[in-house]
Design a protein around this motif. Structure first.
Motif, mmCIF file in Angstrom:
data_model
loop_
_atom_site.group_PDB
_atom_site.id
_atom_site.type_symbol
_atom_site.label_atom_id
_atom_site.label_comp_id
_atom_site.label_asym_id
_atom_site.label_seq_id
_atom_site.Cartn_x
_atom_site.Cartn_y
_atom_site.Cartn_z
ATOM 1 N N GLN A 1 41.409 40.821 42.671
ATOM 2 C CA GLN A 1 41.000 39.756 43.575
ATOM 3 C C GLN A 1 42.138 39.292 44.483
ATOM 4 O OE1 GLN A 1 37.837 38.475 43.684
ATOM 5 N NE2 GLN A 1 37.185 39.903 42.107
ATOM 6 N N LEU A 2 43.373 39.713 44.194
ATOM 7 C CA LEU A 2 44.526 39.174 44.912
ATOM 8 C C LEU A 2 44.617 39.654 46.359
ATOM 9 C CD1 LEU A 2 47.277 39.194 42.149
ATOM 10 C CD2 LEU A 2 45.754 37.340 42.852
ATOM 11 N N THR A 3 43.847 40.666 46.731
ATOM 12 C CA THR A 3 43.839 41.073 48.130
ATOM 13 C C THR A 3 43.051 40.079 48.972
ATOM 14 O OG1 THR A 3 41.898 42.463 47.764
ATOM 15 C CG2 THR A 3 44.047 43.534 47.585
ATOM 16 N N GLU A 4 42.157 39.333 48.333
ATOM 17 C CA GLU A 4 41.288 38.403 49.048
ATOM 18 C C GLU A 4 41.754 36.959 48.973
ATOM 19 O OE1 GLU A 4 37.430 39.072 47.364
ATOM 20 O OE2 GLU A 4 37.615 41.238 47.610
ATOM 21 N N LYS A 5 42.496 36.600 47.937
ATOM 22 C CA LYS A 5 42.918 35.216 47.757
ATOM 23 C C LYS A 5 44.114 35.157 46.835
ATOM 24 C CE LYS A 5 39.404 34.585 44.198
ATOM 25 N NZ LYS A 5 38.256 33.801 43.787
ATOM 26 N N LYS A 6 44.680 33.975 46.722
ATOM 27 C CA LYS A 6 45.780 33.788 45.784
ATOM 28 C C LYS A 6 45.195 33.620 44.389
ATOM 29 C CE LYS A 6 49.124 32.186 49.094
ATOM 30 N NZ LYS A 6 50.104 31.180 49.443
ATOM 31 N N LYS A 7 45.887 32.986 43.513
ATOM 32 C CA LYS A 7 45.533 32.828 42.102
ATOM 33 C C LYS A 7 44.024 32.940 41.844
ATOM 34 C CE LYS A 7 47.530 29.313 40.212
ATOM 35 N NZ LYS A 7 47.852 27.965 39.722
ATOM 36 N N HIS A 8 43.683 33.768 40.868
ATOM 37 C CA HIS A 8 42.279 33.977 40.511
ATOM 38 C C HIS A 8 42.129 33.805 39.004
ATOM 39 C CE1 HIS A 8 38.261 35.689 40.483
ATOM 40 N NE2 HIS A 8 38.645 36.451 39.475
ATOM 41 N N ILE A 9 41.268 32.868 38.600
ATOM 42 C CA ILE A 9 40.996 32.628 37.182
ATOM 43 C C ILE A 9 39.480 32.613 37.024
ATOM 44 C CG2 ILE A 9 41.228 31.037 35.241
ATOM 45 C CD1 ILE A 9 43.804 29.989 36.612
ATOM 46 N N GLU A 10 38.972 33.480 36.141
ATOM 47 C CA GLU A 10 37.524 33.598 35.999
ATOM 48 C C GLU A 10 37.140 33.920 34.563
ATOM 49 O OE1 GLU A 10 33.935 36.327 37.884
ATOM 50 O OE2 GLU A 10 35.997 37.010 38.081
ATOM 51 N N LYS A 11 36.138 33.201 34.046
ATOM 52 C CA LYS A 11 35.546 33.573 32.763
ATOM 53 C C LYS A 11 34.633 34.754 33.039
ATOM 54 C CE LYS A 11 33.833 30.324 30.148
ATOM 55 N NZ LYS A 11 32.904 29.314 29.578
ATOM 56 N N VAL A 12 34.880 35.874 32.348
ATOM 57 C CA VAL A 12 34.097 37.080 32.618
ATOM 58 C C VAL A 12 33.115 37.409 31.503
ATOM 59 C CG1 VAL A 12 35.730 38.076 34.257
ATOM 60 C CG2 VAL A 12 35.972 38.583 31.832
ATOM 61 N N ALA A 13 33.270 36.780 30.334
ATOM 62 C CA ALA A 13 32.314 36.993 29.244
ATOM 63 C C ALA A 13 32.404 35.838 28.261
ATOM 64 C CB ALA A 13 32.583 38.305 28.521
ATOM 65 N N ASP A 14 31.268 35.453 27.747
ATOM 66 C CA ASP A 14 31.187 34.401 26.733
ATOM 67 C C ASP A 14 30.140 34.854 25.719
ATOM 68 O OD1 ASP A 14 31.070 32.075 25.225
ATOM 69 O OD2 ASP A 14 30.836 30.744 26.944
ATOM 70 N N VAL A 15 30.625 35.330 24.575
ATOM 71 C CA VAL A 15 29.735 35.836 23.537
ATOM 72 C C VAL A 15 29.848 34.942 22.311
ATOM 73 C CG1 VAL A 15 29.789 38.206 24.410
ATOM 74 C CG2 VAL A 15 31.493 37.477 22.751
ATOM 75 N N ASP A 16 29.100 35.273 21.270
ATOM 76 C CA ASP A 16 29.048 34.414 20.088
ATOM 77 C C ASP A 16 30.414 34.046 19.527
ATOM 78 O OD1 ASP A 16 26.301 34.340 20.193
ATOM 79 O OD2 ASP A 16 26.025 35.900 18.683
ATOM 80 N N ASN A 17 31.340 34.995 19.475
ATOM 81 C CA ASN A 17 32.597 34.723 18.785
ATOM 82 C C ASN A 17 33.841 34.776 19.669
ATOM 83 O OD1 ASN A 17 32.350 37.438 19.166
ATOM 84 N ND2 ASN A 17 33.136 38.016 17.164
ATOM 85 N N ALA A 18 33.666 34.907 21.002
ATOM 86 C CA ALA A 18 34.854 34.980 21.858
ATOM 87 C C ALA A 18 34.517 34.658 23.310
ATOM 88 C CB ALA A 18 35.476 36.366 21.777
ATOM 89 N N ILE A 19 35.549 34.251 24.026
ATOM 90 C CA ILE A 19 35.479 34.066 25.472
ATOM 91 C C ILE A 19 36.539 34.986 26.073
ATOM 92 C CG2 ILE A 19 35.876 32.469 27.393
ATOM 93 C CD1 ILE A 19 35.015 30.210 25.454
ATOM 94 N N LEU A 20 36.171 35.724 27.110
ATOM 95 C CA LEU A 20 37.099 36.609 27.798
ATOM 96 C C LEU A 20 37.309 36.076 29.207
ATOM 97 C CD1 LEU A 20 38.713 39.282 27.951
ATOM 98 C CD2 LEU A 20 36.592 40.353 28.748
ATOM 99 N N MET A 21 38.583 35.860 29.547
ATOM 100 C CA MET A 21 38.919 35.388 30.883
ATOM 101 C C MET A 21 39.845 36.390 31.550
ATOM 102 S SD MET A 21 39.386 31.329 30.367
ATOM 103 C CE MET A 21 39.420 31.131 32.127
#
Length: 99
Positions: free
Chosen positions: A9-29
């Motif tokens: 994403q850094l070609t389009e903007k500066k700092k990028h923080i995104e939650k990409v998955a939220d399942v029963d036992n974990a969150i992936l960012m």
């Protein structure tokens, strides 16, 4: 099966923080930072694993600095205060394990 897109994403903007998955036992960012960008001190109420896919990120955890690169993985227990500073343009996966 589920394929999760984490394109650069850094070609389009500066700092990028995104939650990409939220399942029963974990969150992936996905965090993407340009060299010099930071994330302010905070904590999480979950166990956290930091995997740097590209670059070098300096974490300060409870006052102790540690460089995290593609050659290592950082593990933090719940409520450890931490901040991060991108030493190089970086792409980081954060896995928060739910209790």
């Amino acid at each position: 099966m589920n394929v999760i897109d984490t394109k650069n994403q850094l070609t389009e903007k500066k700092k990028h923080i995104e939650k990409v998955a939220d399942v029963d036992n974990a969150i992936l960012m996905n965090i993407q930072l340009r060299a010099g960008e930071e994330v302010a001190e905070h904590d999480a109420n979950k166990e956290v694993f930091i995997i740097v896919r590209k670059g070098k990120v300096r974490f300060t955890v409870e006052g102790e600095a540690i460089d995290v690169t593609p050659d290592n993985v950082l593990h933090m227990v719940p409520l450890e205060r931490h901040s991060l500073h991108a030493v190089e343009d970086s792409d980081v996966l954060v896995i928060q394990v739910k209790p």
